[in-house]
Scaffold this motif. Structure first.
Motif, PDB file in Angstrom:
ATOM      1  N   THR A   1      15.946  -1.957 -15.526  1.00 18.89           N
ATOM      2  CA  THR A   1      14.617  -2.105 -14.436  1.00 18.89           C
ATOM      3  C   THR A   1      15.104  -1.619 -13.135  1.00 18.89           C
ATOM      4  N   LEU A   2      14.342  -0.666 -12.926  1.00 17.66           N
ATOM      5  CA  LEU A   2      14.296   0.099 -11.518  1.00 17.66           C
ATOM      6  C   LEU A   2      13.303  -0.819 -10.697  1.00 17.66           C
ATOM      7  N   GLU A   3      13.432  -1.129  -9.387  1.00 15.09           N
ATOM      8  CA  GLU A   3      12.224  -1.707  -8.514  1.00 15.09           C
ATOM      9  C   GLU A   3      12.191  -0.978  -7.212  1.00 15.09           C
ATOM     10  N   LEU A   4      11.040  -0.470  -7.262  1.00 10.39           N
ATOM     11  CA  LEU A   4      10.669   0.540  -5.895  1.00 10.39           C
ATOM     12  C   LEU A   4       9.423  -0.229  -5.206  1.00 10.39           C
ATOM     13  N   ASP A   5      10.061  -0.357  -3.787  1.00  8.58           N
ATOM     14  CA  ASP A   5       8.925  -0.947  -2.987  1.00  8.58           C
ATOM     15  C   ASP A   5       8.872  -0.484  -1.568  1.00  8.58           C
ATOM     16  N   GLY A   6       8.047  -0.822  -0.583  1.00  7.25           N
ATOM     17  CA  GLY A   6       7.650  -0.415   0.345  1.00  7.25           C
ATOM     18  C   GLY A   6       6.315   0.409   0.426  1.00  7.25           C
ATOM     19  N   PRO A   7       5.830   0.591   1.966  1.00  6.13           N
ATOM     20  CA  PRO A   7       4.539   1.460   2.001  1.00  6.13           C
ATOM     21  C   PRO A   7       4.536   2.670   1.368  1.00  6.13           C
ATOM     22  N   SER A   8       5.603   3.320   1.323  1.00  6.95           N
ATOM     23  CA  SER A   8       5.361   4.644   0.575  1.00  6.95           C
ATOM     24  C   SER A   8       5.821   4.647  -1.034  1.00  6.95           C
ATOM     25  N   ALA A   9       5.861   3.452  -1.696  1.00  3.43           N
ATOM     26  CA  ALA A   9       6.539   3.537  -3.040  1.00  3.43           C
ATOM     27  C   ALA A   9       5.258   4.135  -3.948  1.00  3.43           C
ATOM     28  N   ARG A  10       4.220   3.890  -3.791  1.00  5.04           N
ATOM     29  CA  ARG A  10       3.220   4.371  -4.599  1.00  5.04           C
ATOM     30  C   ARG A  10       3.252   5.970  -4.213  1.00  5.04           C
ATOM     31  N   ALA A  11       3.164   6.528  -3.159  1.00  2.77           N
ATOM     32  CA  ALA A  11       3.208   7.972  -2.743  1.00  2.77           C
ATOM     33  C   ALA A  11       4.470   8.646  -3.514  1.00  2.77           C
ATOM     34  N   VAL A  12       5.597   7.804  -3.625  1.00  2.00           N
ATOM     35  CA  VAL A  12       6.712   8.505  -4.402  1.00  2.00           C
ATOM     36  C   VAL A  12       6.350   8.666  -5.925  1.00  2.00           C
ATOM     37  N   LEU A  13       5.724   7.727  -6.769  1.00  2.00           N
ATOM     38  CA  LEU A  13       5.640   7.684  -7.774  1.00  2.00           C
ATOM     39  C   LEU A  13       4.362   8.658  -8.223  1.00  2.00           C
ATOM     40  N   GLU A  14       3.349   8.938  -7.413  1.00  2.00           N
ATOM     41  CA  GLU A  14       2.262   9.724  -7.506  1.00  2.00           C
ATOM     42  C   GLU A  14       3.060  11.117  -7.648  1.00  2.00           C
ATOM     43  N   LYS A  15       4.071  11.589  -7.277  1.00  6.36           N
ATOM     44  CA  LYS A  15       4.858  12.862  -7.424  1.00  6.36           C
ATOM     45  C   LYS A  15       5.009  13.139  -8.612  1.00  6.36           C
ATOM     46  N   GLY A  16       5.241  12.076  -9.600  1.00  8.62           N
ATOM     47  CA  GLY A  16       5.524  12.464 -10.887  1.00  8.62           C
ATOM     48  C   GLY A  16       4.766  11.725 -12.291  1.00  8.62           C
ATOM     49  N   CYS A  17       3.926  10.877 -11.707  1.00  8.92           N
ATOM     50  CA  CYS A  17       3.035  10.071 -12.641  1.00  8.92           C
ATOM     51  C   CYS A  17       1.550  10.405 -12.599  1.00  8.92           C
ATOM     52  N   HIS A  18       0.883  10.735 -13.836  1.00  7.75           N
ATOM     53  CA  HIS A  18      -0.633  11.304 -13.783  1.00  7.75           C
ATOM     54  C   HIS A  18      -1.378  10.425 -13.769  1.00  7.75           C
ATOM     55  N   LEU A  19      -1.051   9.018 -13.627  1.00 10.72           N
ATOM     56  CA  LEU A  19      -2.115   7.625 -13.661  1.00 10.72           C
ATOM     57  C   LEU A  19      -2.573   7.817 -12.378  1.00 10.72           C
ATOM     58  N   ASP A  20      -3.952   7.436 -11.945  1.00  9.37           N
ATOM     59  CA  ASP A  20      -4.343   6.875 -10.899  1.00  9.37           C
ATOM     60  C   ASP A  20      -3.645   5.410 -10.307  1.00  9.37           C
ATOM     61  N   LEU A  21      -2.866   5.573  -9.536  1.00 13.00           N
ATOM     62  CA  LEU A  21      -2.082   4.302  -8.906  1.00 13.00           C
ATOM     63  C   LEU A  21      -2.613   3.831  -7.971  1.00 13.00           C
ATOM     64  N   HIS A  22      -4.018   4.071  -7.477  1.00 13.56           N
ATOM     65  CA  HIS A  22      -4.665   3.395  -6.226  1.00 13.56           C
ATOM     66  C   HIS A  22      -5.019   1.892  -6.841  1.00 13.56           C
ATOM     67  N   PRO A  23      -4.894   1.071  -5.878  1.00 17.31           N
ATOM     68  CA  PRO A  23      -5.219  -0.333  -6.363  1.00 17.31           C
ATOM     69  C   PRO A  23      -6.317  -0.824  -7.153  1.00 17.31           C
ATOM     70  N   ARG A  24      -7.549   0.124  -6.768  1.00 18.68           N
ATOM     71  CA  ARG A  24      -8.569  -0.099  -7.534  1.00 18.68           C
ATOM     72  C   ARG A  24      -8.792   0.425  -8.817  1.00 18.68           C
ATOM     73  N   ALA A  25      -7.709   1.093  -9.270  1.00 25.47           N
ATOM     74  CA  ALA A  25      -7.321   1.495 -10.799  1.00 25.47           C
ATOM     75  C   ALA A  25      -6.246   0.628 -11.407  1.00 25.47           C
ATOM     76  N   PHE A  26      -5.156   0.464 -10.509  1.00 30.16           N
ATOM     77  CA  PHE A  26      -3.797   0.105 -10.945  1.00 30.16           C
ATOM     78  C   PHE A  26      -3.591  -0.974  -9.910  1.00 30.16           C
ATOM     79  N   GLY A  27      -4.107  -2.243 -10.027  1.00 29.10           N
ATOM     80  CA  GLY A  27      -3.568  -3.253  -8.946  1.00 29.10           C
ATOM     81  C   GLY A  27      -2.326  -4.062  -9.428  1.00 29.10           C
ATOM     82  N   PRO A  28      -2.088  -5.104  -8.628  1.00 23.55           N
ATOM     83  CA  PRO A  28      -0.967  -5.939  -9.037  1.00 23.55           C
ATOM     84  C   PRO A  28      -1.233  -6.600 -10.174  1.00 23.55           C
ATOM     85  N   GLY A  29      -0.092  -6.855 -11.041  1.00 27.05           N
ATOM     86  CA  GLY A  29      -0.271  -7.333 -12.137  1.00 27.05           C
ATOM     87  C   GLY A  29      -0.772  -6.583 -13.338  1.00 27.05           C
ATOM     88  N   THR A  30      -0.819  -5.258 -13.173  1.00 22.35           N
ATOM     89  CA  THR A  30      -0.988  -4.153 -14.077  1.00 22.35           C
ATOM     90  C   THR A  30       0.337  -3.576 -14.404  1.00 22.35           C
TER      91      THR A  30
END
Length: 218
Positions: free
Chosen positions: A139-168
């Motif tokens: 398990t890797l844990e990525l956190d911080g204000p830019s964590a979503r921006a890092v993931l969006e470089k290589g994950c095709h999913l919509d990671l915005h909270p409206r589509a992928f909120g905490p607990g998803t």
């Protein structure tokens, strides 16, 4: 004898990313554009295959103390304790804290976590399967204000909270690597690759984090 063997295994084991610990710590950045990366090694992971609503599912839920999620993206429980992630219509991944206790006397197998034989015993003769997968992933844990921006470089999913909120949590890919991606808090994500892909995934994330270590150009 079994207790001594478990103690020896625990003392000698090494996580897939132990050699990158200092590099991950050094790449972490604080501040408004900050992002951090660390490994959470040796979490308990148990693969469960049962039909939802069946006697087997009810028995497993009672033993785990957590209900099974009911649909895609679902997670029950909490990341600080025991949680269950929806993988497929009849497939689930139980994730729990590291627990190197010995299994109950007379229980099958040599699992390092008592939860595994307890779940197997709860299943009994019902139709289903419980498999210890703790060594299968890290398990890797990525956190911080830019964590979503890092993931969006290589994950095709919509990671915005409206589509992928905490607990998803979902099975997806990060770059070319299959992972379980779990948003545990607003700015915190767990990425669970198979152990054989762990170094590639960690180095991919470290590279994606590089831009946030540089001052922002206005």
């Amino acid at each position: 004898m079994a207790e001594q063997l478990l103690s020896d295994i625990t003392r000698l084991r090494r996580s897939p990313l132990a050699h990158l610990r200092e590099q991950m710590s050094g790449a972490s950045v604080a501040g408004a554009r900050g992002v951090g990366l660390r490994e959470i090694p040796f979490l308990t992971m148990v693969g469960i295959r049962v039909a939802p609503g069946s006697p087997a599912a009810e028995a497993v839920e009672a033993a785990a103390g957590v209900p099974l999620p009911t649909g895609h993206g679902g997670v029950t429980g909490s990341p600080g304790g025991t949680a269950v992630v929806w993988i497929g219509p009849d497939e689930f991944l139980l994730v729990g804290p590291q627990d190197a206790g010995a299994p109950p006397a007379g229980s099958p197998g040599l699992s390092t976590d008592p939860a595994v034989p307890e779940l197997i015993a709860a299943l009994g003769g019902e139709r289903g399967a419980v498999v210890d997968l703790s060594a299968n992933r890290t398990t890797l844990e990525l956190d911080g204000p830019s964590a979503r921006a890092v993931l969006e470089k290589g994950c095709h999913l919509d990671l915005h909270p409206r589509a992928f909120g905490p607990g998803t949590a979902v099975s997806t890919t990060l770059g070319p690597v299959p992972v379980v991606l779990w948003r545990t808090a607003e700015q915190t994500w767990r990425i669970m690759p198979r152990a054989s892909f762990a170094e590639y995934t960690a180095r991919w994330l470290l590279d994606a984090m590089t831009e946030f270590a540089a001052p922002e150009v206005l």
